[in-house]
Scaffold this motif. Structure first.
Motif, PDB file in Angstrom:
ATOM      1  N   ALA A 187       2.849  -5.781  -8.215  1.00  0.00           N
ATOM      2  CA  ALA A 187       3.249  -4.529  -7.552  1.00  0.00           C
ATOM      3  C   ALA A 187       3.883  -4.847  -6.198  1.00  0.00           C
ATOM      4  CB  ALA A 187       2.044  -3.611  -7.383  1.00  0.00           C
ATOM      5  N   LEU A 241       6.609   3.837  -9.759  1.00  0.00           N
ATOM      6  CA  LEU A 241       6.117   2.454  -9.680  1.00  0.00           C
ATOM      7  C   LEU A 241       4.977   2.323 -10.666  1.00  0.00           C
ATOM      8  CD1 LEU A 241       5.784  -0.387  -8.414  1.00  0.00           C
ATOM      9  CD2 LEU A 241       4.347   0.670  -6.662  1.00  0.00           C
ATOM     10  N   TYR A 244      -1.859  -6.580 -15.573  1.00  0.00           N
ATOM     11  CA  TYR A 244      -1.177  -7.282 -14.473  1.00  0.00           C
ATOM     12  C   TYR A 244      -1.506  -6.694 -13.104  1.00  0.00           C
ATOM     13  CZ  TYR A 244       1.005  -9.997 -17.984  1.00  0.00           C
ATOM     14  OH  TYR A 244       1.179 -10.865 -19.025  1.00  0.00           O
ATOM     15  N   PHE A 260      -2.688   1.114  -1.984  1.00  0.00           N
ATOM     16  CA  PHE A 260      -1.636   0.112  -2.138  1.00  0.00           C
ATOM     17  C   PHE A 260      -0.446   0.426  -1.225  1.00  0.00           C
ATOM     18  CE2 PHE A 260       2.401  -1.012  -4.223  1.00  0.00           C
ATOM     19  CZ  PHE A 260       2.305  -2.402  -4.113  1.00  0.00           C
ATOM     20  N   TYR A 261      -0.038   1.696  -1.195  1.00  0.00           N
ATOM     21  CA  TYR A 261       1.101   2.066  -0.341  1.00  0.00           C
ATOM     22  C   TYR A 261       0.776   1.815   1.134  1.00  0.00           C
ATOM     23  CZ  TYR A 261       3.192   4.261  -4.455  1.00  0.00           C
ATOM     24  OH  TYR A 261       3.731   4.483  -5.694  1.00  0.00           O
ATOM     25  N   TYR A 315      -1.290  -0.340   2.310  1.00  0.00           N
ATOM     26  CA  TYR A 315      -1.281  -1.793   2.488  1.00  0.00           C
ATOM     27  C   TYR A 315       0.159  -2.296   2.677  1.00  0.00           C
ATOM     28  CZ  TYR A 315      -1.400  -6.679   1.122  1.00  0.00           C
ATOM     29  OH  TYR A 315      -1.220  -8.031   1.078  1.00  0.00           O
ATOM     30  N   GLN A 355      -0.914   8.395 -17.131  1.00  0.00           N
ATOM     31  CA  GLN A 355      -1.887   8.201 -16.045  1.00  0.00           C
ATOM     32  C   GLN A 355      -1.772   9.316 -15.002  1.00  0.00           C
ATOM     33  OE1 GLN A 355      -3.040   4.631 -14.535  1.00  0.00           O
ATOM     34  NE2 GLN A 355      -3.567   5.484 -12.557  1.00  0.00           N
ATOM     35  N   ASN A 356      -0.544   9.658 -14.625  1.00  0.00           N
ATOM     36  CA  ASN A 356      -0.345  10.739 -13.651  1.00  0.00           C
ATOM     37  C   ASN A 356      -0.916  12.048 -14.166  1.00  0.00           C
ATOM     38  OD1 ASN A 356       0.871   9.269 -11.677  1.00  0.00           O
ATOM     39  ND2 ASN A 356       2.962   9.816 -12.240  1.00  0.00           N
ATOM     40  N   ASN A 401      -4.991   9.843  -6.471  1.00  0.00           N
ATOM     41  CA  ASN A 401      -4.631   8.493  -6.918  1.00  0.00           C
ATOM     42  C   ASN A 401      -4.934   7.506  -5.787  1.00  0.00           C
ATOM     43  OD1 ASN A 401      -3.557   6.247  -8.131  1.00  0.00           O
ATOM     44  ND2 ASN A 401      -1.611   7.200  -8.686  1.00  0.00           N
ATOM     45  N   HIS A 437      -6.126   4.479  -5.623  1.00  0.00           N
ATOM     46  CA  HIS A 437      -5.668   3.077  -5.685  1.00  0.00           C
ATOM     47  C   HIS A 437      -4.206   2.967  -5.226  1.00  0.00           C
ATOM     48  CE1 HIS A 437      -5.707  -1.101  -6.982  1.00  0.00           C
ATOM     49  NE2 HIS A 437      -4.482  -0.885  -7.425  1.00  0.00           N
ATOM     50  N   ALA A 438      -3.374   3.887  -5.751  1.00  0.00           N
ATOM     51  CA  ALA A 438      -1.951   3.842  -5.374  1.00  0.00           C
ATOM     52  C   ALA A 438      -1.808   4.115  -3.878  1.00  0.00           C
ATOM     53  CB  ALA A 438      -1.157   4.856  -6.193  1.00  0.00           C
ATOM     54  N   GLY A 497      -3.474  -6.155  -9.752  1.00  0.00           N
ATOM     55  CA  GLY A 497      -4.232  -7.086  -8.911  1.00  0.00           C
ATOM     56  C   GLY A 497      -3.666  -8.501  -8.928  1.00  0.00           C
ATOM     57  N   THR A 498      -2.454  -8.657  -9.429  1.00  0.00           N
ATOM     58  CA  THR A 498      -1.873 -10.003  -9.538  1.00  0.00           C
ATOM     59  C   THR A 498      -0.758 -10.254  -8.527  1.00  0.00           C
ATOM     60  OG1 THR A 498      -0.182  -9.294 -11.095  1.00  0.00           O
ATOM     61  CG2 THR A 498      -2.291 -10.000 -12.043  1.00  0.00           C
ATOM     62  N   GLY A 499      -0.417  -9.220  -7.751  1.00  0.00           N
ATOM     63  CA  GLY A 499       0.684  -9.387  -6.785  1.00  0.00           C
ATOM     64  C   GLY A 499       2.016  -8.894  -7.332  1.00  0.00           C
ATOM     65  N   TYR A 535       6.325  10.469  -3.518  1.00  0.00           N
ATOM     66  CA  TYR A 535       5.265  11.460  -3.733  1.00  0.00           C
ATOM     67  C   TYR A 535       4.127  10.752  -4.465  1.00  0.00           C
ATOM     68  CZ  TYR A 535       9.060  14.701  -2.792  1.00  0.00           C
ATOM     69  OH  TYR A 535      10.109  15.356  -2.201  1.00  0.00           O
ATOM     70  N   VAL A 536       2.902  11.009  -4.015  1.00  0.00           N
ATOM     71  CA  VAL A 536       1.751  10.421  -4.715  1.00  0.00           C
ATOM     72  C   VAL A 536       0.647  11.471  -4.794  1.00  0.00           C
ATOM     73  CG1 VAL A 536       0.864   9.337  -2.574  1.00  0.00           C
ATOM     74  CG2 VAL A 536       0.149   8.442  -4.796  1.00  0.00           C
TER      75      VAL A 536
HETATM   76  C1  LIG Z   1      -0.340   1.549  -7.924  1.00  0.00           C
HETATM   77  C2  LIG Z   1      -0.088   0.199  -8.571  1.00  0.00           C
HETATM   78  C3  LIG Z   1       1.405  -0.043  -8.738  1.00  0.00           C
HETATM   79  C4  LIG Z   1      -0.667  -0.875  -7.643  1.00  0.00           C
HETATM   80  O1  LIG Z   1      -0.491  -2.093  -8.282  1.00  0.00           O
HETATM   81  P1  LIG Z   1      -1.649  -3.170  -8.357  1.00  0.00           P
HETATM   82  O2  LIG Z   1      -1.178  -4.357  -9.090  1.00  0.00           O
HETATM   83  O3  LIG Z   1      -2.789  -2.453  -8.950  1.00  0.00           O
HETATM   84  O4  LIG Z   1      -1.831  -3.506  -6.845  1.00  0.00           O
HETATM   85  P2  LIG Z   1      -2.742  -4.683  -6.381  1.00  0.00           P
HETATM   86  O5  LIG Z   1      -4.161  -4.330  -6.655  1.00  0.00           O
HETATM   87  O6  LIG Z   1      -2.247  -5.964  -6.962  1.00  0.00           O
HETATM   88  O7  LIG Z   1      -2.459  -4.711  -4.867  1.00  0.00           O
HETATM   89  C5  LIG Z   1      -1.315  -5.359  -4.380  1.00  0.00           C
HETATM   90  C6  LIG Z   1      -1.574  -5.690  -2.962  1.00  0.00           C
HETATM   91  O8  LIG Z   1      -2.099  -4.549  -2.288  1.00  0.00           O
HETATM   92  C7  LIG Z   1      -3.352  -4.886  -1.742  1.00  0.00           C
HETATM   93  N1  LIG Z   1      -4.238  -3.737  -1.855  1.00  0.00           N
HETATM   94  C8  LIG Z   1      -4.391  -2.930  -2.907  1.00  0.00           C
HETATM   95  N2  LIG Z   1      -5.333  -1.992  -2.632  1.00  0.00           N
HETATM   96  C9  LIG Z   1      -5.769  -2.257  -1.388  1.00  0.00           C
HETATM   97  C10 LIG Z   1      -6.751  -1.684  -0.531  1.00  0.00           C
HETATM   98  N3  LIG Z   1      -7.519  -0.664  -0.931  1.00  0.00           N
HETATM   99  N4  LIG Z   1      -6.925  -2.183   0.697  1.00  0.00           N
HETATM  100  C11 LIG Z   1      -6.197  -3.249   1.100  1.00  0.00           C
HETATM  101  N5  LIG Z   1      -5.287  -3.849   0.336  1.00  0.00           N
HETATM  102  C12 LIG Z   1      -5.076  -3.362  -0.881  1.00  0.00           C
HETATM  103  C13 LIG Z   1      -3.868  -6.066  -2.557  1.00  0.00           C
HETATM  104  O9  LIG Z   1      -4.753  -6.875  -1.783  1.00  0.00           O
HETATM  105  C14 LIG Z   1      -2.595  -6.804  -2.875  1.00  0.00           C
HETATM  106  O10 LIG Z   1      -2.182  -7.645  -1.827  1.00  0.00           O
HETATM  107  P3  LIG Z   1      -1.527  -9.085  -2.064  1.00  0.00           P
HETATM  108  O11 LIG Z   1      -0.395  -8.890  -3.059  1.00  0.00           O
HETATM  109  O12 LIG Z   1      -1.052  -9.524  -0.712  1.00  0.00           O
HETATM  110  O13 LIG Z   1      -2.640  -9.919  -2.602  1.00  0.00           O
HETATM  111  C15 LIG Z   1      -0.770   0.060  -9.954  1.00  0.00           C
HETATM  112  O14 LIG Z   1      -2.157   0.212  -9.818  1.00  0.00           O
HETATM  113  C16 LIG Z   1      -0.272   1.044 -10.965  1.00  0.00           C
HETATM  114  O15 LIG Z   1       0.730   0.821 -11.614  1.00  0.00           O
HETATM  115  N6  LIG Z   1      -1.023   2.152 -11.118  1.00  0.00           N
HETATM  116  C17 LIG Z   1      -0.698   3.143 -12.129  1.00  0.00           C
HETATM  117  C18 LIG Z   1       0.549   3.908 -11.808  1.00  0.00           C
HETATM  118  C19 LIG Z   1       0.522   4.553 -10.454  1.00  0.00           C
HETATM  119  O16 LIG Z   1      -0.460   5.125 -10.030  1.00  0.00           O
HETATM  120  N7  LIG Z   1       1.664   4.443  -9.786  1.00  0.00           N
HETATM  121  C20 LIG Z   1       1.868   5.062  -8.508  1.00  0.00           C
HETATM  122  C21 LIG Z   1       2.243   6.501  -8.752  1.00  0.00           C
HETATM  123  S1  LIG Z   1       2.828   7.253  -7.251  1.00  0.00           S
END
Ligand SMILES: CC(C)(COP(=O)(O)OP(=O)(O)OC[C@H]1O[C@@H](n2cnc3c(N)ncnc32)[C@H](O)[C@@H]1OP(=O)(O)O)[C@@H](O)C(=O)NCCC(=O)NCCS
Length: 178
Positions: free
Chosen positions: A118, A106, A112, A151-152, A154, A38-39, A145, A147-148, A114-116, A140-141
């Motif tokens: 992470a 990570l 899995y 997530f960070y 958040y 993915q990276n 990316n 979505h990551a 969006g399930t909590g 480092y990200v």
């Molecule tokens: C990055 C990664 C670990 C995130 O995991 P995820 O399961 O997709 O994350 P989620 O969508 O479940 O989000 C987890 C929490 O963050 C919140 N969140 C995620 N994106 C958000 C956003 N844009 N705004 C606000 N909250 C957000 C979710 O609401 C959730 O909260 P909750 O647990 O309280 O309900 C996952 O997408 C992944 O493995 N990606 C591929 C590998 C990768 O990119 N790793 C990072 C490399 S640096």
């Protein structure tokens, strides 16, 4: 036990988080490869080396039970579905604030996401770092990316530095005899 989420409608599964043991190398390697595929799709410069498996195995076997590293796996039955890797870092004695914990990797499998899960892995990572009296964690990200990065954010992380890159032409000439 409370079941916190349902990744597949009608099926309630709570992944089990366990520090990886020597016998878990295959699971670690499988998730590590998926993460780096993915990276590399976001930035080809992160393509793994030919011998990455051997290098990872050596690193894993040497550090998986050391207190300066954490390799934490999430399991659903016998299937690994998530991985987080942490390492203690010590910068040069030139710096006053030299000790930190790196979030090295990570990854949560798409099924899995969006399930909590992470979030649970991140919570454990923070507890591990706090138990080592670390002042901070860093990672480092890749910029694209999104979505990551979301997530960070958040989870309370903030960007504090940037990595800038200049791609160099294969052939460059200089007047200086290096
Ligand atoms: C990055 C990664 C670990 C995130 O995991 P995820 O399961 O997709 O994350 P989620 O969508 O479940 O989000 C987890 C929490 O963050 C919140 N969140 C995620 N994106 C958000 C956003 N844009 N705004 C606000 N909250 C957000 C979710 O609401 C959730 O909260 P909750 O647990 O309280 O309900 C996952 O997408 C992944 O493995 N990606 C591929 C590998 C990768 O990119 N790793 C990072 C490399 S640096």
């Amino acid at each position: 036990m409370t079941l916190q989420y349902s990744p597949v409608p009608g099926v309630q599964v709570q992944p089990h988080l366990l520090p990886a043991r020597q016998a878990d190398f295959e699971a670690v390697a499988t998730l590590f490869r998926e993460l780096h595929q993915q990276n590399a799709s976001l930035d080809a410069r992160f393509t793994l080396a030919e011998n990455w498996r051997q290098v990872l195995e050596e690193q894993f076997r040497r550090t998986c039970s050391q207190s300066s590293s954490l390799w934490l796996l999430a399991w659903v039955g016998k299937k690994p579905v998530g991985l987080i890797m942490l390492e203690n870092h010590l910068d040069s004695p030139l710096f006053r604030h030299r000790s930190w914990v790196e979030l090295v990797a990570l990854y949560v499998r798409v099924a899995y996401s969006g399930t909590g899960l992470a979030r649970r892995l991140m919570d454990e990572a923070r507890l591990w770092a706090a138990a080592r009296k670390a002042e901070r964690m860093q990672l480092y990200v890749t910029t694209s990316n999104e979505h990551a990065r979301a997530f960070y954010r958040y989870c309370g992380w903030k960007p504090v530095q940037e990595i800038w890159r200049l791609e160099l032409p294969a052939k460059a000439t200089s007047d200086i005899a290096w």
